[in-house]
Design a protein around this motif. Structure first.
Motif, PDB file in Angstrom:
ATOM      1  N   ILE A   5     -11.406   1.264   0.305  1.00 21.59           N
ATOM      2  CA  ILE A   5     -10.743  -0.015   0.581  1.00 21.59           C
ATOM      3  C   ILE A   5      -9.420   0.251   1.284  1.00 21.59           C
ATOM      4  O   ILE A   5      -9.090  -0.347   2.301  1.00 21.59           O
ATOM      5  N   ASP A   6      -8.688   1.221   0.716  1.00 29.14           N
ATOM      6  CA  ASP A   6      -7.374   1.551   1.247  1.00 29.14           C
ATOM      7  C   ASP A   6      -7.494   2.020   2.694  1.00 29.14           C
ATOM      8  O   ASP A   6      -6.745   1.577   3.563  1.00 29.14           O
ATOM      9  N   ARG A  37       0.974   4.124  -2.823  1.00 30.56           N
ATOM     10  CA  ARG A  37       0.758   5.536  -2.494  1.00 30.56           C
ATOM     11  C   ARG A  37       1.893   6.410  -3.021  1.00 30.56           C
ATOM     12  O   ARG A  37       1.669   7.468  -3.586  1.00 30.56           O
ATOM     13  N   GLU A  90     -11.990  10.817 -22.016  1.00 29.32           N
ATOM     14  CA  GLU A  90     -11.564  11.143 -20.654  1.00 29.32           C
ATOM     15  C   GLU A  90     -12.644  11.955 -19.931  1.00 29.32           C
ATOM     16  O   GLU A  90     -12.905  11.745 -18.754  1.00 29.32           O
ATOM     17  N   VAL A 128     -15.405   9.703 -18.808  1.00 30.05           N
ATOM     18  CA  VAL A 128     -14.990   8.920 -17.639  1.00 30.05           C
ATOM     19  C   VAL A 128     -15.046   9.789 -16.392  1.00 30.05           C
ATOM     20  O   VAL A 128     -15.546   9.377 -15.354  1.00 30.05           O
ATOM     21  N   GLU A 129     -14.560  11.006 -16.527  1.00 32.38           N
ATOM     22  CA  GLU A 129     -14.539  11.900 -15.375  1.00 32.38           C
ATOM     23  C   GLU A 129     -15.942  12.183 -14.862  1.00 32.38           C
ATOM     24  O   GLU A 129     -16.152  12.397 -13.681  1.00 32.38           O
ATOM     25  N   LEU A 171     -11.846   2.644  -4.272  1.00 32.71           N
ATOM     26  CA  LEU A 171     -10.456   2.272  -3.988  1.00 32.71           C
ATOM     27  C   LEU A 171      -9.966   2.990  -2.735  1.00 32.71           C
ATOM     28  O   LEU A 171      -9.305   2.387  -1.890  1.00 32.71           O
ATOM     29  N   ARG A 222     -18.528   1.345 -19.931  1.00 35.61           N
ATOM     30  CA  ARG A 222     -19.724   2.154 -19.711  1.00 35.61           C
ATOM     31  C   ARG A 222     -20.601   2.168 -20.975  1.00 35.61           C
ATOM     32  O   ARG A 222     -21.819   2.025 -20.885  1.00 35.61           O
ATOM     33  N   ALA A 232     -14.341   3.629 -19.759  1.00 33.34           N
ATOM     34  CA  ALA A 232     -15.227   4.339 -20.688  1.00 33.34           C
ATOM     35  C   ALA A 232     -15.929   3.362 -21.631  1.00 33.34           C
ATOM     36  O   ALA A 232     -17.131   3.478 -21.880  1.00 33.34           O
ATOM     37  N   GLY A 267     -18.373  10.195 -14.640  1.00 36.51           N
ATOM     38  CA  GLY A 267     -19.103   9.118 -13.983  1.00 36.51           C
ATOM     39  C   GLY A 267     -18.248   8.069 -13.326  1.00 36.51           C
ATOM     40  O   GLY A 267     -17.698   8.273 -12.253  1.00 36.51           O
ATOM     41  N   VAL A 268     -18.148   6.961 -14.050  1.00 34.58           N
ATOM     42  CA  VAL A 268     -17.557   5.733 -13.524  1.00 34.58           C
ATOM     43  C   VAL A 268     -16.286   5.960 -12.716  1.00 34.58           C
ATOM     44  O   VAL A 268     -16.176   5.487 -11.594  1.00 34.58           O
ATOM     45  N   GLU A 269     -15.342   6.698 -13.285  1.00 32.66           N
ATOM     46  CA  GLU A 269     -14.039   6.840 -12.671  1.00 32.66           C
ATOM     47  C   GLU A 269     -14.165   7.338 -11.233  1.00 32.66           C
ATOM     48  O   GLU A 269     -13.515   6.837 -10.339  1.00 32.66           O
ATOM     49  N   ARG A 294      -8.550   4.040 -17.908  1.00 31.52           N
ATOM     50  CA  ARG A 294      -9.661   4.950 -18.156  1.00 31.52           C
ATOM     51  C   ARG A 294     -10.396   4.561 -19.440  1.00 31.52           C
ATOM     52  O   ARG A 294     -11.615   4.653 -19.513  1.00 31.52           O
ATOM     53  N   ARG A 347       0.843  -1.202   0.000  1.00 31.24           N
ATOM     54  CA  ARG A 347       0.000   0.000   0.000  1.00 31.24           C
ATOM     55  C   ARG A 347       0.874   1.247   0.000  1.00 31.24           C
ATOM     56  O   ARG A 347       0.585   2.217  -0.681  1.00 31.24           O
ATOM     57  N   LEU A 374      -8.396  -0.945   4.995  1.00 32.39           N
ATOM     58  CA  LEU A 374      -7.272  -1.854   5.227  1.00 32.39           C
ATOM     59  C   LEU A 374      -6.216  -1.181   6.086  1.00 32.39           C
ATOM     60  O   LEU A 374      -5.631  -1.804   6.969  1.00 32.39           O
ATOM     61  N   ALA A 375      -5.992   0.104   5.851  1.00 29.83           N
ATOM     62  CA  ALA A 375      -4.984   0.837   6.627  1.00 29.83           C
ATOM     63  C   ALA A 375      -5.407   0.879   8.095  1.00 29.83           C
ATOM     64  O   ALA A 375      -4.592   0.695   8.983  1.00 29.83           O
ATOM     65  N   GLY A 434      -4.818  -2.674   9.585  1.00 30.20           N
ATOM     66  CA  GLY A 434      -3.455  -3.208   9.610  1.00 30.20           C
ATOM     67  C   GLY A 434      -2.550  -2.520  10.611  1.00 30.20           C
ATOM     68  O   GLY A 434      -1.727  -3.173  11.237  1.00 30.20           O
TER      69      GLY A 434
END
Lengths: 117, 164
Positions: free
Chosen positions: B155-156, A31, B137, B140-141, B152, A94, A91, B143-145, A87, A27, B159-160, B163
C-alpha cells in the motif's frame, strides 16, 4: 463468514488506515517512527509546517493505530504501533478463525445425523 | 451460525468461542472421542487431518498429521491434561517434527473444551490460550503478521508511487 458488526469494524479500520497513509507527510512520519522513537517537537523541525499541524498528522496516525504517543518528561514521544498489542490481536484473530472453521465443520457433521434418521 | 459468542482477552492471551449444536452432549463428545469423526473436522478441507494416536485419558497423547494439497505432511500432537467425558477436555496442542515427535522449539496452545447439555441444544465452549507471549509472537511470525506487513508495504509503495 464474519458477522456484519465485525465487517463494518474492519472496514472502518481500513478507512482510517488508508486515509492516514494517503498523505505524504504522514507516510514520512510513520516511516521515521518505524525507524525509532521520535519527539513531536523534533518532528516539527523536519517539516515546513507548524507544530500544531504536525500534532494533527500524528493524531490521524494514532487513530489509524499506526503510531502511539507517550509522554516522557516534557516531550511527547511518537512510536510506531507495530508492537505487542497489534500482534496479540493478530494472533487471537487467527485462533478465532481456526476454531470458527472447526465449529462449522462439526455443525455440518451433526446436521448429517438428522438427515440419516 | 452455530457460534454464539467470541471473547478475546489481550492480556491473558486467550480466545474463547462458544457454539450451540442441535445434538446431545454425548454426540458432541463423540466428535472428539472418535478419531475417525475428529478427522472430518480438525483440519480444514484442504489440509485434512489423520490421527495415528488417540488416547483421551488424562496423561494420554494423540498424534496426527495434516496433509497439504501438494502432499506435504505437517505433524501435530496433543497431551491430555484433563478428560471428563462427555463434559470436559483440556489438552496441550503442539507441532511435531518430520517424524511426528513433539518439537520443543515450537509454540503450543492449551485448549479447554466444555460441553453442557441444555434444553434441546448443547453448548460447547473452547478456550484457547497461548503458553506465553513469546509463543504467541512465534505463532504470529509464522503467518498472519507476514501477510499484513507485506500488504502494508505494498500500500505504502503504491501510494508513494502515485503521490510523488
Amino acid at each position: 463468514m464474519v458477522a456484519d458488526k465485525e465487517e463494518s469494524r474492519d472496514e472502518k479500520a481500513a478507512d482510517l488506515l488508508f486515509g492516514a497513509l494517503a498523505d505524504p507527510t504522514r507516510r514520512d512520519i510513520f516511516r521515521r517512527a518505524q525507524a525509532g522513537r521520535l519527539s513531536v517537537s523534533a518532528l516539527a523541525r523536519e517539516y515546513p509546517i507548524s507544530l500544531a499541524a504536525v500534532q494533527k498528522h500524528v493524531a490521524v496516525l494514532e487513530r489509524a493505530e499506526l503510531v502511539s504517543k507517550h509522554r516522557v518528561g516534557r516531550e511527547s514521544i511518537v512510536r510506531a504501533e507495530t508492537d505487542a498489542l497489534k500482534r496479540a490481536h493478530a494472533a487471537l484473530d487467527r485462533l478465532e478463525s481456526e476454531w470458527r472453521g472447526r465449529i462449522e465443520r462439526i455443525d455440518r457433521i451433526l446436521d448429517e445425523d438428522k438427515g440419516d434418521s | 451460525m452455530p457460534v454464539t459468542d467470541v471473547n478475546k482477552d489481550l492480556d491473558a492471551l486467550t480466545m474463547e468461542i462458544t457454539a450451540e449444536f442441535g445434538a446431545g452432549a454425548e454426540r458432541v463428545w463423540e466428535m472428539w472421542s472418535d478419531p475417525r469423526q475428529l478427522e472430518r473436522w480438525w483440519g480444514p478441507p484442504s489440509y485434512p487431518a489423520t490421527f495415528v494416536d488417540h488416547d483421551l485419558s488424562p496423561g494420554g497423547r494423540a498424534a496426527y498429521f495434516m496433509t497439504s494439497p501438494e502432499g506435504q505432511k505437517y505433524h501435530g500432537w496433543w497431551r491430555i491434561e484433563e478428560a471428563e467425558p462427555p463434559r470436559r477436555l483440556r489438552f496441550e496442542d503442539g507441532f511435531g517434527d518430520e517424524e511426528g515427535k513433539p518439537n520443543e522449539e515450537m509454540p503450543t496452545t492449551i485448549a479447554t473444551v466444555t460441553i453442557a447439555e441444555g434444553d434441546g441444544a448443547t453448548t460447547m465452549s473452547i478456550e484457547s490460550r497461548f503458553g506465553s507471549r513469546e509463543e504467541m509472537e512465534q505463532v504470529v511470525e509464522m503467518g498472519v503478521e507476514q501477510g499484513m506487513v507485506e500488504a502494508l508495504g505494498q500500500i505504502d509503495a503504491l501510494l508513494a508511487g502515485e503521490g510523488t
